[in-house]
Design an enzyme around this catalytic site. Structure first.
Site, PDB file in Angstrom:
ATOM      1  N   ASP A  39      -8.627 -49.320 -45.087  1.00 53.21           N
ATOM      2  CA  ASP A  39      -7.611 -48.448 -44.763  1.00 53.21           C
ATOM      3  C   ASP A  39      -5.951 -49.107 -45.463  1.00 53.21           C
ATOM      4  O   ASP A  39      -6.371 -50.329 -45.760  1.00 53.21           O
ATOM      5  CB  ASP A  39      -6.896 -48.622 -43.088  1.00 53.21           C
ATOM      6  CG  ASP A  39      -8.262 -46.999 -42.014  1.00 53.21           C
ATOM      7  OD1 ASP A  39      -8.569 -46.362 -42.893  1.00 53.21           O
ATOM      8  OD2 ASP A  39      -8.097 -47.330 -41.124  1.00 53.21           O
ATOM      9  N   LYS A  61      -4.005 -44.191 -46.375  1.00 50.48           N
ATOM     10  CA  LYS A  61      -2.792 -43.058 -45.883  1.00 50.48           C
ATOM     11  C   LYS A  61      -1.711 -43.549 -47.106  1.00 50.48           C
ATOM     12  O   LYS A  61      -0.837 -43.227 -47.714  1.00 50.48           O
ATOM     13  CB  LYS A  61      -2.530 -43.158 -44.316  1.00 50.48           C
ATOM     14  CG  LYS A  61      -2.986 -42.538 -44.069  1.00 50.48           C
ATOM     15  CD  LYS A  61      -3.104 -41.155 -43.102  1.00 50.48           C
ATOM     16  CE  LYS A  61      -4.130 -40.679 -42.439  1.00 50.48           C
ATOM     17  NZ  LYS A  61      -5.236 -41.180 -41.275  1.00 50.48           N
ATOM     18  N   MET A 175       1.903 -45.649 -33.453  1.00 51.08           N
ATOM     19  CA  MET A 175       2.934 -44.832 -34.423  1.00 51.08           C
ATOM     20  C   MET A 175       3.881 -43.618 -33.486  1.00 51.08           C
ATOM     21  O   MET A 175       3.938 -42.778 -33.407  1.00 51.08           O
ATOM     22  CB  MET A 175       1.337 -43.641 -34.838  1.00 51.08           C
ATOM     23  CG  MET A 175       0.706 -44.498 -35.404  1.00 51.08           C
ATOM     24  SD  MET A 175      -0.744 -43.060 -35.532  1.00 51.08           S
ATOM     25  CE  MET A 175      -1.723 -43.022 -33.964  1.00 51.08           C
TER      26      MET A 175
HETATM   27  N1  SAH Z   1      -6.555 -49.295 -34.922  1.00 52.12           N
HETATM   28  C1  SAH Z   1      -5.156 -49.438 -34.904  1.00 52.12           C
HETATM   29  C2  SAH Z   1      -4.738 -48.586 -34.665  1.00 52.12           C
HETATM   30  C3  SAH Z   1      -4.072 -47.420 -35.829  1.00 52.12           C
HETATM   31  S1  SAH Z   1      -2.426 -46.664 -35.604  1.00 52.12           S
HETATM   32  C4  SAH Z   1      -5.705 -50.887 -33.634  1.00 52.12           C
HETATM   33  O1  SAH Z   1      -5.576 -50.941 -32.571  1.00 52.12           O
HETATM   34  O2  SAH Z   1      -4.458 -51.266 -33.942  1.00 52.12           O
HETATM   35  C5  SAH Z   1      -1.872 -46.952 -36.546  1.00 52.12           C
HETATM   36  C6  SAH Z   1      -0.839 -47.757 -35.656  1.00 52.12           C
HETATM   37  O3  SAH Z   1      -0.908 -49.030 -34.622  1.00 52.12           O
HETATM   38  C7  SAH Z   1       0.721 -48.719 -36.740  1.00 52.12           C
HETATM   39  O4  SAH Z   1       0.956 -47.617 -36.557  1.00 52.12           O
HETATM   40  C8  SAH Z   1       1.295 -49.205 -35.055  1.00 52.12           C
HETATM   41  O5  SAH Z   1       1.974 -48.440 -34.133  1.00 52.12           O
HETATM   42  C9  SAH Z   1       0.082 -49.783 -34.769  1.00 52.12           C
HETATM   43  N2  SAH Z   1      -0.267 -51.344 -35.241  1.00 52.12           N
HETATM   44  C10 SAH Z   1      -1.119 -51.109 -36.567  1.00 52.12           C
HETATM   45  N3  SAH Z   1      -1.218 -52.716 -36.733  1.00 52.12           N
HETATM   46  C11 SAH Z   1       0.333 -53.430 -36.037  1.00 52.12           C
HETATM   47  C12 SAH Z   1       0.613 -54.526 -36.502  1.00 52.12           C
HETATM   48  N4  SAH Z   1       0.537 -55.555 -37.208  1.00 52.12           N
HETATM   49  N5  SAH Z   1       2.002 -54.485 -35.378  1.00 52.12           N
HETATM   50  C13 SAH Z   1       3.220 -53.677 -35.044  1.00 52.12           C
HETATM   51  N6  SAH Z   1       1.529 -52.651 -34.788  1.00 52.12           N
HETATM   52  C14 SAH Z   1       0.884 -51.916 -35.317  1.00 52.12           C
END
Ligand code: SAH
Length: 258
Positions: A39, A61, A175
């Site tokens: 991703d 994406k 998100m």
């Molecule tokens: N599977 C991922 C989430 C995917 S959805 C997990 O477990 O973290 C994608 C969302 O995750 C982003 O829009 C944001 O809200 C959050 N996210 C992912 N990485 C992040 C980071 N390093 N810091 C803050 N939010 C994060």
């Protein structure tokens, strides 16, 4: 023997970005793969761990102008496995949290491809580490809710606000940037006080990470002004307002009460 048999698929959690937050298992799987589909959210530091002989394919994406849709990604994974590759599907955070894991699991299972999950550190945990605060807190946050406010552009997220507006919970909104005003309005209308503490954490675990403290009624403006282009998580709840000192004071109070 390799950790991945030819024709086998692993959905691997890449964590929040910092390569040191990758599990040892994830790193071993990455090194055992013949192809890695990743991703856009997977950190560069993690991608740097992929050995040069492993084919690295971005299906992210944010990476291309046109993102690959989920069905295309499912098909790419299935095709690779069926041609005998050792497949790693590398996903930001934990694969099972807002990661479309189910689609990929069932695409594989439907055609008899063995598929497994390697967990990862999810964004909420990384954000908690970043701000140095606990997501749960005795007496203040007995419940932790992971929720996504993702919607098709401009739409109001279809969430059960009254179920989410629990003053004894911490809400980790994934998100949520675009829907911040709906989150704020929905929770306040359902009874959460406007001054409920909110922390916005962007790019948790990465050197460029930022954090911004606000309150529920000011969340829309905070999300608009304080956040850049990185992934951001919104943490909401009384526990988010508790500084280290305050926790210490509370503990002392509790002790005094005996
Ligand atoms: N599977 C991922 C989430 C995917 S959805 C997990 O477990 O973290 C994608 C969302 O995750 C982003 O829009 C944001 O809200 C959050 N996210 C992912 N990485 C992040 C980071 N390093 N810091 C803050 N939010 C994060």
């Amino acid at each position: 023997m390799s950790m991945i048999a030819p024709g086998e698929v692993w959905l691997v959690g890449a964590g929040p970005g910092d390569p040191d937050l990758l599990t040892r298992k994830a790193e071993r799987l990455i090194c055992a793969a013949s192809v890695v589909f990743h991703d856009a959210l997977v950190g560069q530091g993690v991608l740097d761990l992929v050995p040069p002989h492993v084919r690295l394919v971005s299906v992210g994406k944010r990476s291309g102008r046109h993102s690959k849709d989920q069905t295309t990604i499912d098909q790419m994974i299935v095709d690779a496995a069926q041609s005998g590759e050792r497949v790693v599907r590398l996903k930001g955070g934990d694969p099972s949290i807002f990661g479309r894991a189910e689609e990929e699991l069932s695409a594989c299972r439907t055609v008899g491809i063995p598929v497994h999950i390697c967990p990862g550190v999810t964004a909420a945990s990384a954000a908690s580490a970043q701000i140095g605060q606990s997501l749960t807190l005795r007496g203040l946050a007995r419940r932790l809710t992971f929720v996504t406010a993702h919607t098709k552009a401009g739409q109001v997220p279809d969430l059960d606000w009254s179920a989410l507006a629990d003053p004894q919970a911490t809400l980790a909104v994934y998100m949520g940037k675009a829907a911040a005003k709906h989150v704020s309005a929905g929770l306040i209308a359902a009874g959460l006080p406007g001054d409920t503490p909110v922390v916005l954490v962007e790019s948790a675990s990465l050197p460029e990470s930022t954090q911004f403290r606000s309150r529920l009624d000011l969340l829309p403006i905070a999300a608009q002004t304080a956040l850049g282009d990185g992934p951001a998580i919104i943490l909401i709840g009384a526990a988010m307002g508790v500084s280290e000192n305050a926790v210490h004071a509370r503990k002392t109070d509790l002790l005094a009460l005996g």
